[in-house]
Design a protein around this motif. Structure first.
Motif, PDB file in Angstrom:
ATOM      1  N   GLY A 214      13.755  12.586  26.711  1.00 22.78           N
ATOM      2  CA  GLY A 214      13.345  11.266  27.178  1.00 22.78           C
ATOM      3  C   GLY A 214      13.202  10.340  25.984  1.00 22.78           C
ATOM      4  O   GLY A 214      12.313  10.536  25.141  1.00 22.78           O
ATOM      5  N   MET A 215      14.062   9.350  25.893  1.00 23.91           N
ATOM      6  CA  MET A 215      14.173   8.554  24.672  1.00 23.91           C
ATOM      7  C   MET A 215      13.056   7.541  24.492  1.00 23.91           C
ATOM      8  O   MET A 215      12.938   6.926  23.435  1.00 23.91           O
ATOM      9  CB  MET A 215      15.536   7.849  24.654  1.00 23.91           C
ATOM     10  N   ARG A 216      12.212   7.360  25.503  1.00 19.31           N
ATOM     11  CA  ARG A 216      11.078   6.451  25.371  1.00 19.31           C
ATOM     12  C   ARG A 216       9.796   7.175  24.974  1.00 19.31           C
ATOM     13  O   ARG A 216       8.708   6.612  25.062  1.00 19.31           O
ATOM     14  CB  ARG A 216      10.863   5.687  26.679  1.00 19.31           C
ATOM     15  N   ASP A 217       9.926   8.381  24.537  1.00 22.71           N
ATOM     16  CA  ASP A 217       8.778   9.179  24.105  1.00 22.71           C
ATOM     17  C   ASP A 217       8.109   8.500  22.913  1.00 22.71           C
ATOM     18  O   ASP A 217       8.732   8.284  21.873  1.00 22.71           O
ATOM     19  CB  ASP A 217       9.245  10.583  23.724  1.00 22.71           C
ATOM     20  N   LYS A 218       6.819   8.172  23.050  1.00 15.87           N
ATOM     21  CA  LYS A 218       6.089   7.501  21.970  1.00 15.87           C
ATOM     22  C   LYS A 218       5.491   8.497  20.989  1.00 15.87           C
ATOM     23  O   LYS A 218       5.243   8.153  19.829  1.00 15.87           O
ATOM     24  CB  LYS A 218       4.980   6.630  22.566  1.00 15.87           C
ATOM     25  N   ALA A 219       5.245   9.721  21.459  1.00  7.49           N
ATOM     26  CA  ALA A 219       4.627  10.717  20.590  1.00  7.49           C
ATOM     27  C   ALA A 219       5.662  11.474  19.774  1.00  7.49           C
ATOM     28  O   ALA A 219       5.415  11.820  18.612  1.00  7.49           O
ATOM     29  CB  ALA A 219       3.791  11.693  21.415  1.00  7.49           C
ATOM     30  N   LEU A 220       6.803  11.759  20.377  1.00  5.15           N
ATOM     31  CA  LEU A 220       7.871  12.503  19.707  1.00  5.15           C
ATOM     32  C   LEU A 220       9.113  11.631  19.675  1.00  5.15           C
ATOM     33  O   LEU A 220       9.817  11.495  20.666  1.00  5.15           O
ATOM     34  CB  LEU A 220       8.131  13.829  20.434  1.00  5.15           C
ATOM     35  N   GLN A 221       9.357  11.040  18.537  1.00  3.29           N
ATOM     36  CA  GLN A 221      10.401  10.036  18.385  1.00  3.29           C
ATOM     37  C   GLN A 221      11.794  10.672  18.467  1.00  3.29           C
ATOM     38  O   GLN A 221      11.967  11.877  18.228  1.00  3.29           O
ATOM     39  CB  GLN A 221      10.244   9.334  17.033  1.00  3.29           C
ATOM     40  N   PRO A 222      12.811   9.872  18.793  1.00  2.00           N
ATOM     41  CA  PRO A 222      14.185  10.398  18.852  1.00  2.00           C
ATOM     42  C   PRO A 222      14.680  11.013  17.547  1.00  2.00           C
ATOM     43  O   PRO A 222      15.697  11.714  17.554  1.00  2.00           O
ATOM     44  CB  PRO A 222      15.006   9.156  19.231  1.00  2.00           C
ATOM     45  N   VAL A 223      13.967  10.781  16.437  1.00  2.00           N
ATOM     46  CA  VAL A 223      14.345  11.438  15.181  1.00  2.00           C
ATOM     47  C   VAL A 223      14.353  12.954  15.344  1.00  2.00           C
ATOM     48  O   VAL A 223      15.026  13.669  14.587  1.00  2.00           O
ATOM     49  CB  VAL A 223      13.385  11.009  14.044  1.00  2.00           C
ATOM     50  N   GLN A 224      13.649  13.455  16.360  1.00  2.00           N
ATOM     51  CA  GLN A 224      13.554  14.901  16.558  1.00  2.00           C
ATOM     52  C   GLN A 224      14.871  15.537  17.008  1.00  2.00           C
ATOM     53  O   GLN A 224      15.016  16.764  16.940  1.00  2.00           O
ATOM     54  CB  GLN A 224      12.446  15.232  17.560  1.00  2.00           C
ATOM     55  N   ILE A 225      15.814  14.735  17.470  1.00  2.00           N
ATOM     56  CA  ILE A 225      17.106  15.322  17.856  1.00  2.00           C
ATOM     57  C   ILE A 225      18.183  15.049  16.809  1.00  2.00           C
ATOM     58  O   ILE A 225      19.332  15.461  16.987  1.00  2.00           O
ATOM     59  CB  ILE A 225      17.559  14.827  19.245  1.00  2.00           C
ATOM     60  N   GLU A 226      17.813  14.397  15.715  1.00  2.00           N
ATOM     61  CA  GLU A 226      18.763  14.134  14.644  1.00  2.00           C
ATOM     62  C   GLU A 226      18.826  15.345  13.709  1.00  2.00           C
ATOM     63  O   GLU A 226      17.822  15.778  13.167  1.00  2.00           O
ATOM     64  CB  GLU A 226      18.351  12.886  13.868  1.00  2.00           C
ATOM     65  N   GLY A 227      19.996  15.911  13.551  1.00  2.00           N
ATOM     66  CA  GLY A 227      20.166  17.077  12.692  1.00  2.00           C
ATOM     67  C   GLY A 227      20.000  18.404  13.407  1.00  2.00           C
ATOM     68  O   GLY A 227      20.128  19.468  12.776  1.00  2.00           O
ATOM     69  N   LEU A 228      19.754  18.378  14.708  1.00  2.00           N
ATOM     70  CA  LEU A 228      19.597  19.628  15.452  1.00  2.00           C
ATOM     71  C   LEU A 228      20.853  20.495  15.410  1.00  2.00           C
ATOM     72  O   LEU A 228      20.773  21.725  15.429  1.00  2.00           O
ATOM     73  CB  LEU A 228      19.252  19.325  16.916  1.00  2.00           C
ATOM     74  N   GLU A 229      22.012  19.845  15.359  1.00  2.00           N
ATOM     75  CA  GLU A 229      23.268  20.592  15.377  1.00  2.00           C
ATOM     76  C   GLU A 229      23.397  21.526  14.174  1.00  2.00           C
ATOM     77  O   GLU A 229      24.158  22.493  14.214  1.00  2.00           O
ATOM     78  CB  GLU A 229      24.459  19.637  15.437  1.00  2.00           C
ATOM     79  N   GLU A 230      22.645  21.267  13.112  1.00  2.00           N
ATOM     80  CA  GLU A 230      22.688  22.129  11.944  1.00  2.00           C
ATOM     81  C   GLU A 230      21.816  23.373  12.112  1.00  2.00           C
ATOM     82  O   GLU A 230      21.905  24.313  11.314  1.00  2.00           O
ATOM     83  CB  GLU A 230      22.238  21.353  10.706  1.00  2.00           C
ATOM     84  N   LEU A 231      20.972  23.362  13.154  1.00  2.00           N
ATOM     85  CA  LEU A 231      20.006  24.438  13.348  1.00  2.00           C
ATOM     86  C   LEU A 231      20.253  25.253  14.606  1.00  2.00           C
ATOM     87  O   LEU A 231      19.598  26.266  14.822  1.00  2.00           O
ATOM     88  CB  LEU A 231      18.590  23.854  13.394  1.00  2.00           C
ATOM     89  N   VAL A 232      21.191  24.803  15.447  1.00  2.00           N
ATOM     90  CA  VAL A 232      21.499  25.484  16.710  1.00  2.00           C
ATOM     91  C   VAL A 232      23.006  25.691  16.776  1.00  2.00           C
ATOM     92  O   VAL A 232      23.776  24.733  16.711  1.00  2.00           O
ATOM     93  CB  VAL A 232      21.017  24.654  17.919  1.00  2.00           C
ATOM     94  N   ASP A 233      23.431  26.931  16.923  1.00  2.00           N
ATOM     95  CA  ASP A 233      24.856  27.244  16.883  1.00  2.00           C
ATOM     96  C   ASP A 233      25.624  26.653  18.065  1.00  2.00           C
ATOM     97  O   ASP A 233      26.763  26.198  17.911  1.00  2.00           O
ATOM     98  CB  ASP A 233      25.060  28.761  16.850  1.00  2.00           C
ATOM     99  N   ASP A 234      25.035  26.700  19.244  1.00  2.00           N
ATOM    100  CA  ASP A 234      25.693  26.212  20.464  1.00  2.00           C
ATOM    101  C   ASP A 234      24.741  25.218  21.121  1.00  2.00           C
ATOM    102  O   ASP A 234      23.842  25.594  21.877  1.00  2.00           O
ATOM    103  CB  ASP A 234      25.996  27.388  21.403  1.00  2.00           C
ATOM    104  N   LEU A 235      24.923  23.936  20.807  1.00  2.00           N
ATOM    105  CA  LEU A 235      23.961  22.900  21.188  1.00  2.00           C
ATOM    106  C   LEU A 235      24.593  21.833  22.066  1.00  2.00           C
ATOM    107  O   LEU A 235      25.686  21.340  21.779  1.00  2.00           O
ATOM    108  CB  LEU A 235      23.383  22.235  19.931  1.00  2.00           C
ATOM    109  N   THR A 236      23.871  21.464  23.126  1.00  2.00           N
ATOM    110  CA  THR A 236      24.202  20.297  23.940  1.00  2.00           C
ATOM    111  C   THR A 236      22.956  19.430  24.015  1.00  2.00           C
ATOM    112  O   THR A 236      21.870  19.943  24.319  1.00  2.00           O
ATOM    113  CB  THR A 236      24.624  20.705  25.365  1.00  2.00           C
ATOM    114  N   VAL A 237      23.102  18.138  23.726  1.00  2.00           N
ATOM    115  CA  VAL A 237      21.975  17.206  23.796  1.00  2.00           C
ATOM    116  C   VAL A 237      22.266  16.166  24.863  1.00  2.00           C
ATOM    117  O   VAL A 237      23.337  15.540  24.857  1.00  2.00           O
ATOM    118  CB  VAL A 237      21.726  16.514  22.438  1.00  2.00           C
ATOM    119  N   VAL A 238      21.310  15.986  25.772  1.00  2.00           N
ATOM    120  CA  VAL A 238      21.436  14.986  26.825  1.00  2.00           C
ATOM    121  C   VAL A 238      20.255  14.018  26.715  1.00  2.00           C
ATOM    122  O   VAL A 238      19.124  14.374  27.071  1.00  2.00           O
ATOM    123  CB  VAL A 238      21.463  15.628  28.227  1.00  2.00           C
ATOM    124  N   PRO A 239      20.470  12.806  26.207  1.00  2.00           N
ATOM    125  CA  PRO A 239      19.392  11.821  26.177  1.00  2.00           C
ATOM    126  C   PRO A 239      19.196  11.188  27.552  1.00  2.00           C
ATOM    127  O   PRO A 239      20.165  10.932  28.266  1.00  2.00           O
ATOM    128  CB  PRO A 239      19.881  10.791  25.156  1.00  2.00           C
TER     129      PRO A 239
END
Length: 294
Positions: free
Chosen positions: A240-265
């Motif tokens: 949920g991209m309007r999250d005030k507590a956990l900013q969208p920065v939390q999904i930046e760089g995830l692809e480097e830490l998860v081998d098989d990743l799908t992100v749906v904003p």
């Protein structure tokens, strides 16, 4: 609801849906909720899965150990594996939100043999979250509430103001008011259970995550810049991209830490995306699960 005694020494209230012979889906809620986080998902996926949604330790009517250390991540991951064992689920799909997601990330790192697929909703990867608390001023500002929640005097202040005022001042402003309007009394009833408030807050107190004050410059943990093991389990992240507590920065760089990743904003949702935008969540889950058959 059924009462489930676990080999970890706690008993949890657990909501179940679907047929026991179906593939298992375990759903972990976060703060300050319960199994009801998944009220829209449990019904939708019970046709294909045996859906298991516990009230985690410290919440609602599940057991609430008094010691802060009883809420350390290792203990909660052990609860998850014990819960799966209780239902004879050798492998399962894990769906998790908020603190439930923190448990899920760790479980996927430690028990990839048990988790066949991972679905994360607005719960940051531990490395990215800790790194952002040092490097991203906006995320650090958005996480200052954690410092307040760790204050051992907080329960006394909440008692003085009353749970209703705490709900209206600390929780209600951060959610979709229309979506939560009919749920207020359910939340308050769960929070009023003996020991529940302290149990919920102890998740924050037991966490090793460092939340620096805005004017603080603590030593940077070496592990933030060291190699970090990758998630081997196929993973869907819904955010949920309007999250005030956990900013969208939390999904930046995830692809480097998860081998098989799908992100749906989900652009028009905040932190509580499972029930703020259940149609979008269910559609994303259904499509991804179909493309990542167990």
């Amino acid at each position: 609801m059924i009462r489930v005694p676990l080999s970890t020494g706690v008993e949890l209230d657990v909501a179940v849906a679907g047929e026991p012979g179906s593939p298992t889906m375990i759903c972990l809620h976060g703060f300050p909720e319960s199994h009801r986080t998944w009220r829209h998902q449990a019904a939708a996926f019970a046709r294909d899965f045996h859906v298991i949604a516990p009230d985690q330790r410290g919440y609602a009517r599940s057991d609430k150990p008094q010691e802060v250390e009883a809420y350390a991540a290792d203990r909660i991951v052990a609860d998850l594996i014990a819960l799966a064992d209780h239902f004879d689920a050798a492998r399962f799909t894990l769906v998790a939100h908020d603190w439930g997601g923190a448990v899920a990330w760790l479980a996927a790192l430690r028990h990839p043999d048990r988790i066949v697929r991972l679905v994360i909703l607005n719960a940051p990867h531990p490395l990215l979250f800790q790194r952002s608390l040092f490097d991203d001023p906006q995320q650090r500002a958005g996480s200052q509430y954690i410092r307040s929640f760790r204050d051992p005097a907080l329960e006394t202040r909440i008692d003085a103001m009353g749970l209703e005022r705490f709900f209206d001042g600390s929780f209600a402003p951060h959610v979709d008011a229309a979506a939560v309007a009919g749920e207020r009394e359910r939340y308050l009833e769960e929070w009023r259970q003996p020991g529940a408030l302290t149990g919920m807050l102890n998740w924050y107190r037991a966490s090793g995550i460092i939340v620096p004050a805005m004017d603080e410059a603590p030593d940077r943990p070496a592990w933030l810049d060291a190699p970090f093991p990758s998630i081997k389990v196929p993973t869907l992240v819904i955010w949920g991209m309007r999250d005030k507590a956990l900013q969208p920065v939390q999904i930046e760089g995830l692809e480097e830490l998860v081998d098989d990743l799908t992100v749906v904003p989900v652009e028009d949702a905040g932190h509580f995306v499972p029930w703020e935008r259940p149609e979008a969540v269910n559609a994303a889950m259904r499509e991804w699960l179909a493309s990542h058959a167990a």
